[in-house]
Design a protein around this motif. Structure first.
Motif, PDB file in Angstrom:
ATOM      1  N   UNK A  31       0.741  -1.249  -0.116  1.00 18.77           N
ATOM      2  CA  UNK A  31       0.022   0.009  -0.027  1.00 18.77           C
ATOM      3  C   UNK A  31       0.903   1.372   0.042  1.00 18.77           C
ATOM      4  N   UNK A  32       1.817   1.157   0.886  1.00 21.76           N
ATOM      5  CA  UNK A  32       2.749   2.492   0.863  1.00 21.76           C
ATOM      6  C   UNK A  32       3.593   2.900  -0.304  1.00 21.76           C
ATOM      7  N   UNK A  33       3.859   1.555  -0.967  1.00 17.88           N
ATOM      8  CA  UNK A  33       4.643   1.792  -2.229  1.00 17.88           C
ATOM      9  C   UNK A  33       3.569   1.618  -3.521  1.00 17.88           C
ATOM     10  N   UNK A  34       2.179   1.697  -3.239  1.00 15.92           N
ATOM     11  CA  UNK A  34       1.289   1.546  -4.647  1.00 15.92           C
ATOM     12  C   UNK A  34       1.245   3.080  -5.043  1.00 15.92           C
ATOM     13  N   UNK A  35       1.702   3.046  -6.596  1.00 12.40           N
ATOM     14  CA  UNK A  35       1.534   4.193  -7.385  1.00 12.40           C
ATOM     15  C   UNK A  35       1.281   3.858  -8.699  1.00 12.40           C
ATOM     16  N   UNK A  36       0.665   4.793  -9.475  1.00 11.85           N
ATOM     17  CA  UNK A  36       0.118   5.008 -10.725  1.00 11.85           C
ATOM     18  C   UNK A  36       1.207   5.562 -11.670  1.00 11.85           C
ATOM     19  N   UNK A  37       1.726   5.103 -12.428  1.00 17.51           N
ATOM     20  CA  UNK A  37       2.691   5.757 -13.447  1.00 17.51           C
ATOM     21  C   UNK A  37       1.858   6.600 -14.197  1.00 17.51           C
ATOM     22  N   UNK A  38       2.478   7.664 -14.911  1.00 15.16           N
ATOM     23  CA  UNK A  38       1.862   8.495 -15.953  1.00 15.16           C
ATOM     24  C   UNK A  38       1.228   7.943 -17.019  1.00 15.16           C
ATOM     25  N   UNK A  39       1.868   6.894 -17.483  1.00 13.87           N
ATOM     26  CA  UNK A  39       1.231   6.367 -18.711  1.00 13.87           C
ATOM     27  C   UNK A  39       0.369   5.003 -18.280  1.00 13.87           C
ATOM     28  N   UNK A  40       0.195   4.732 -17.122  1.00 16.70           N
ATOM     29  CA  UNK A  40      -0.496   3.562 -16.683  1.00 16.70           C
ATOM     30  C   UNK A  40      -2.251   3.771 -16.999  1.00 16.70           C
ATOM     31  N   UNK A  41      -2.792   2.673 -16.806  1.00 17.56           N
ATOM     32  CA  UNK A  41      -4.261   2.844 -16.930  1.00 17.56           C
ATOM     33  C   UNK A  41      -4.915   2.703 -15.470  1.00 17.56           C
ATOM     34  N   UNK A  42      -5.660   3.777 -15.274  1.00 17.29           N
ATOM     35  CA  UNK A  42      -6.385   3.874 -13.956  1.00 17.29           C
ATOM     36  C   UNK A  42      -7.114   2.473 -13.628  1.00 17.29           C
ATOM     37  N   UNK A  43      -7.579   1.839 -14.428  1.00  8.90           N
ATOM     38  CA  UNK A  43      -8.485   0.393 -14.179  1.00  8.90           C
ATOM     39  C   UNK A  43      -7.240  -0.693 -13.507  1.00  8.90           C
ATOM     40  N   UNK A  45      -4.481   0.205 -11.705  1.00 12.92           N
ATOM     41  CA  UNK A  45      -4.366   1.028 -10.301  1.00 12.92           C
ATOM     42  C   UNK A  45      -5.459   0.529  -9.599  1.00 12.92           C
ATOM     43  N   UNK A  46      -6.601   0.744  -9.980  1.00 16.70           N
ATOM     44  CA  UNK A  46      -7.877   0.490  -9.111  1.00 16.70           C
ATOM     45  C   UNK A  46      -7.873  -1.059  -8.757  1.00 16.70           C
ATOM     46  N   UNK A  47      -7.713  -1.984  -9.694  1.00 17.70           N
ATOM     47  CA  UNK A  47      -7.667  -3.264  -9.434  1.00 17.70           C
ATOM     48  C   UNK A  47      -6.608  -3.730  -8.412  1.00 17.70           C
ATOM     49  N   UNK A  48      -5.325  -3.212  -8.356  1.00 13.61           N
ATOM     50  CA  UNK A  48      -4.426  -3.615  -7.527  1.00 13.61           C
ATOM     51  C   UNK A  48      -4.704  -3.048  -6.049  1.00 13.61           C
ATOM     52  N   UNK A  49      -5.229  -1.621  -6.008  1.00 14.27           N
ATOM     53  CA  UNK A  49      -5.721  -1.176  -4.738  1.00 14.27           C
ATOM     54  C   UNK A  49      -6.842  -1.926  -4.242  1.00 14.27           C
ATOM     55  N   UNK A  50      -7.759  -2.384  -4.770  1.00 12.55           N
ATOM     56  CA  UNK A  50      -8.828  -3.141  -4.116  1.00 12.55           C
ATOM     57  C   UNK A  50      -8.516  -4.329  -3.726  1.00 12.55           C
ATOM     58  N   UNK A  51      -7.348  -4.859  -4.412  1.00 16.31           N
ATOM     59  CA  UNK A  51      -6.904  -6.255  -3.835  1.00 16.31           C
ATOM     60  C   UNK A  51      -6.157  -6.072  -2.534  1.00 16.31           C
ATOM     61  N   UNK A  52      -5.438  -5.085  -2.729  1.00 17.44           N
ATOM     62  CA  UNK A  52      -4.679  -4.831  -1.243  1.00 17.44           C
ATOM     63  C   UNK A  52      -5.652  -4.526  -0.287  1.00 17.44           C
ATOM     64  N   UNK A  53      -6.859  -3.873  -0.480  1.00 17.43           N
ATOM     65  CA  UNK A  53      -7.771  -3.736   0.577  1.00 17.43           C
ATOM     66  C   UNK A  53      -8.565  -4.938   1.189  1.00 17.43           C
TER      67      UNK A  53
END
Length: 88
Positions: A31-43, A45-53
């Protein structure tokens, strides 16, 4: 090598040697190291975030909002801030 002939022992051996050492700390670290790169897709990032939650318990909604927002690139944060400003 007891596990060579016993699948259950084999699974235990794998889990002992290759599973996360800290099942609570590892997702928090991610979680502390989760980041979305400038050229990445929000989807993605959201999937990874939801998985961590699902792996971290006890986080309040406000903290999760902060973590989600903080990991996004500046151009998305700027857009969010602009949209909020136009609402007020």
């Amino acid at each position: 090598m007891v596990w060579a002939d016993d699948y259950s022992e084999f699974v235990i051996e794998l889990t002992t040697n290759f599973s996360p050492h800290d099942p609570v700390g590892d997702p928090e670290h991610q979680f502390n190291n989760l980041s979305m790169k400038d050229n990445s897709c929000i989807n993605k990032y959201t999937i990874k975030f939801n998985h961590l939650t699902t792996q971290v318990h006890g986080c309040r909604e406000g903290a999760l909002h902060h973590i989600f927002y903080h990991g996004q690139p500046d151009h998305i944060k700027d857009k969010i801030a602009h949209d909020i400003d136009t609402c007020y």
